[in-house]
Design a protein around this motif. Structure first.
Motif, PDB file in Angstrom:
ATOM      1  N   ILE A  69      78.191  55.893  45.120  1.00 35.75           N
ATOM      2  CA  ILE A  69      79.397  56.626  44.729  1.00 35.75           C
ATOM      3  C   ILE A  69      79.982  57.315  45.965  1.00 35.75           C
ATOM      4  O   ILE A  69      79.293  58.064  46.674  1.00 35.75           O
ATOM      5  N   THR A  99      82.253  60.055  47.741  1.00 37.60           N
ATOM      6  CA  THR A  99      82.653  61.422  47.376  1.00 37.60           C
ATOM      7  C   THR A  99      83.892  61.896  48.110  1.00 37.60           C
ATOM      8  O   THR A  99      84.408  62.979  47.800  1.00 37.60           O
ATOM      9  N   HIS A 130      72.555  55.416  37.663  1.00 39.66           N
ATOM     10  CA  HIS A 130      73.961  55.062  37.841  1.00 39.66           C
ATOM     11  C   HIS A 130      74.859  56.289  37.974  1.00 39.66           C
ATOM     12  O   HIS A 130      75.924  56.209  38.570  1.00 39.66           O
ATOM     13  N   TYR A 131      74.431  57.448  37.438  1.00 38.70           N
ATOM     14  CA  TYR A 131      75.204  58.686  37.478  1.00 38.70           C
ATOM     15  C   TYR A 131      74.322  59.796  36.924  1.00 38.70           C
ATOM     16  O   TYR A 131      73.207  59.554  36.421  1.00 38.70           O
ATOM     17  N   ARG A 172      88.159  57.987  40.370  1.00 36.92           N
ATOM     18  CA  ARG A 172      86.738  57.658  40.466  1.00 36.92           C
ATOM     19  C   ARG A 172      85.914  58.497  39.494  1.00 36.92           C
ATOM     20  O   ARG A 172      85.048  57.980  38.789  1.00 36.92           O
ATOM     21  N   LEU A 173      86.164  59.791  39.423  1.00 41.57           N
ATOM     22  CA  LEU A 173      85.402  60.668  38.530  1.00 41.57           C
ATOM     23  C   LEU A 173      85.720  60.364  37.065  1.00 41.57           C
ATOM     24  O   LEU A 173      84.812  60.365  36.218  1.00 41.57           O
ATOM     25  N   TYR A 203      72.407  60.740  42.282  1.00 41.89           N
ATOM     26  CA  TYR A 203      71.629  59.755  41.508  1.00 41.89           C
ATOM     27  C   TYR A 203      72.023  58.318  41.854  1.00 41.89           C
ATOM     28  O   TYR A 203      71.255  57.396  41.619  1.00 41.89           O
ATOM     29  N   ASN A 204      73.227  58.161  42.392  1.00 45.17           N
ATOM     30  CA  ASN A 204      73.705  56.832  42.754  1.00 45.17           C
ATOM     31  C   ASN A 204      74.412  56.919  44.104  1.00 45.17           C
ATOM     32  O   ASN A 204      75.584  57.284  44.177  1.00 45.17           O
ATOM     33  N   ARG A 236      79.979  56.987  31.199  1.00 43.82           N
ATOM     34  CA  ARG A 236      78.865  57.810  30.711  1.00 43.82           C
ATOM     35  C   ARG A 236      78.972  58.039  29.212  1.00 43.82           C
ATOM     36  O   ARG A 236      77.970  57.918  28.475  1.00 43.82           O
ATOM     37  N   ILE A 239      83.748  57.312  35.969  1.00 49.72           N
ATOM     38  CA  ILE A 239      82.311  57.586  35.813  1.00 49.72           C
ATOM     39  C   ILE A 239      82.045  58.300  34.495  1.00 49.72           C
ATOM     40  O   ILE A 239      81.104  57.952  33.756  1.00 49.72           O
ATOM     41  N   HIS A 296      77.013  63.370  41.002  1.00 48.91           N
ATOM     42  CA  HIS A 296      76.689  62.024  40.511  1.00 48.91           C
ATOM     43  C   HIS A 296      76.159  61.140  41.640  1.00 48.91           C
ATOM     44  O   HIS A 296      75.300  60.285  41.412  1.00 48.91           O
ATOM     45  N   LEU A 304      81.734  64.704  42.038  1.00 51.16           N
ATOM     46  CA  LEU A 304      81.345  63.403  42.580  1.00 51.16           C
ATOM     47  C   LEU A 304      80.043  63.492  43.361  1.00 51.16           C
ATOM     48  O   LEU A 304      79.200  62.588  43.305  1.00 51.16           O
TER      49      LEU A 304
END
Length: 455
Positions: A421, A423, A383-384, A433-434, A417-418, A441, A437, A414, A411
């Motif tokens: 997201i 950027t 997810h992140y 957005r950041l 991994y996802n 987390r 996240i 992350h 961004l």
């Protein structure tokens, strides 16, 4: 010539006649006879003298002559006047053997309104000679108030006084067995219970629960004993099974001083209403409560807040109507060491809130979480970026101090991994957005810590 005062008349009590001495009465009689101008008054006065001479000798006599005669009685004076005041003379009503016409004549000739009195000799009771008072008496009755509640069975027809009385701790165990055998005839319950090596109230409840015999009457019998655990069997409520339980069975738990030693209670597999849980509010020792597959919702969870000081284990498994809105009520249960919300409507939003509270209160608790939450936690790295390394940031509160270039670089780390997201975008969009996240987390790490027992 003395002035004669006519007798007082009490309209509220026609039987009123204050007591006077026999001498005062006879003196009044002689005076009235002396000044009487009626020709045949002498014969009447002799009759009166004869009658009251006889009555004065029979004063305070309790024997009944069989005739409707009247006796002169001494009574306490009931009046607001002082004892030193002179009482007015009074004439008693003549006996039944005298004609009513002669009595009226005497009263009329004397100018006195005679007051009629009644005899209660036929009822074996004394006449009521007390005058009604205009003010309340100085003394009062001692009244002892005892509140009693009427209780009825499931059909609403049989009062509790006719039911089998409960067994207390100091009663013999054989008494419990005998009473239970009376409400479960034909199943050889007494024989089975007496064959136990060590028969206790808990053994009895276990056998009743195992065979689905617990009902309202059984709970009433055992509510004062040292029972520590009660498990309701689903067969008791199954329409195809024994179906022994009435609608008010759970109300037994709300009786005063009932099941004070009860530490574990199970409704697992039984459909109950949210309102049924209000009956267990006052169980002073309840520690373990199993509500698996009972069909309760958020309202039922809030009704458990009153048990916050004693409840240590709570099973809410497979109650789909329990959602994130029930989490605030769970937070009040400060002594929980185990919680099962498996297969409920609680998702990661409610789980994160629960984990945050556990962390802030330094509360360690074992927990069973829904399968969806478990799947999310197992794949949290998808997810992140779970462990950013500087110059990447982990604190969402400093995102506002970063430039657009730095925001985009975080961004992109992350998004590796996802891929979902985004950027790119304006600076406010990337900032929001950041921040979101990084906040998620932080809370997810608290959830992991709670599941690992590191809160």
């Amino acid at each position: 010539m003395s002035t004669h005062i006519p007798p007082l008349v009490d309209d509220q009590n026609p039987l009123y006649c204050p007591g006077i001495s026999a001498d005062a009465y006879l003196q009044s009689l002689r005076t009235r006879i002396t000044f009487s101008s009626v020709s045949h008054n002498q014969d009447l006065s002799q009759s009166f003298a004869h009658i009251f001479g006889r009555l004065s000798h029979e004063e305070d006599s309790s024997s009944d002559t069989g005739e409707n005669t009247f006796r002169f009685r001494r009574t306490e004076r009931v009046s607001s006047q002082s004892p030193s005041e002179d009482l007015p003379p009074y004439f008693p009503v003549p006996s039944a053997r005298m004609s009513r016409g002669n009595a009226r004549l005497v009263g009329a000739r004397a100018g006195i309104a005679l007051k009629r009195k009644c005899s209660f000799s036929d009822l074996d009771a004394p006449p009521k000679y007390a005058r009604s008072l205009q003010s309340p008496p100085d003394s009062s009755f001692d009244v002892e108030i005892c509140h009693q509640s009427l209780r009825y069975d499931a059909k609403g027809s049989t009062p509790e006084s006719k039911e089998i009385s409960p067994v207390r701790d100091d009663d013999d165990i054989a008494t419990s067995i005998r009473k239970l055998d009376a409400i479960f005839p034909g199943i050889r319950l007494r024989e089975r219970l007496l064959n136990l090596d060590c028969a206790t109230a808990q053994n009895i409840v276990d056998i009743l629960a195992e065979n689905g015999y617990i009902n309202e009457q059984a709970l009433k019998i055992l509510r004062y004993t040292a029972v520590k655990s009660i498990v309701f069997a689903p067969s008791m409520f199954d329409e195809n099974g024994l179906n022994l339980v009435g609608d008010d069975i759970y109300s037994i738990f709300s009786y005063a001083d009932s099941f004070r030693s009860l530490t574990e209670l199970s409704f697992a597999g039984i459909r109950i209403q949210n309102s049924d849980l209000q009956h267990i509010h006052h169980l002073p020792s309840l520690s373990v409560l199993r509500l698996n597959e009972t069909g309760i919702g958020n309202e039922g969870v809030f009704l458990l807040v009153s048990l916050k000081r004693t409840l240590t284990k709570l099973f809410l498994t497979a109650n789909h109507d329990i959602s994130n809105d029930a989490v605030p009520a769970i937070l009040f249960l400060i002594n929980l060491s185990f919680l099962s919300i498996l297969d409920t409507g609680i998702d990661m939003i409610g789980l994160r809130r629960l984990a945050k509270h556990m962390h802030e209160e330094d509360h360690v608790m074992d927990i069973e979480i829904p399968f969806a939450c478990e799947a999310y936690v197992d794949n949290v790295t998808s997810h992140y970026l779970i462990n950013p390394i500087p110059p990447l940031i982990t604190n969402p509160h400093i995102c506002g101090h970063l430039s657009s270039t730095v925001l985009k670089r975080n961004l992109e780390a992350h998004a590796a991994y996802n891929p979902s997201i985004v950027t790119s975008g304006t600076r406010p969009e990337m900032l929001e957005r950041l921040s979101k996240i990084l906040e998620i987390r932080q809370l997810d790490l608290l959830v992991l810590g709670m599941l690992e027992g590191n809160c």
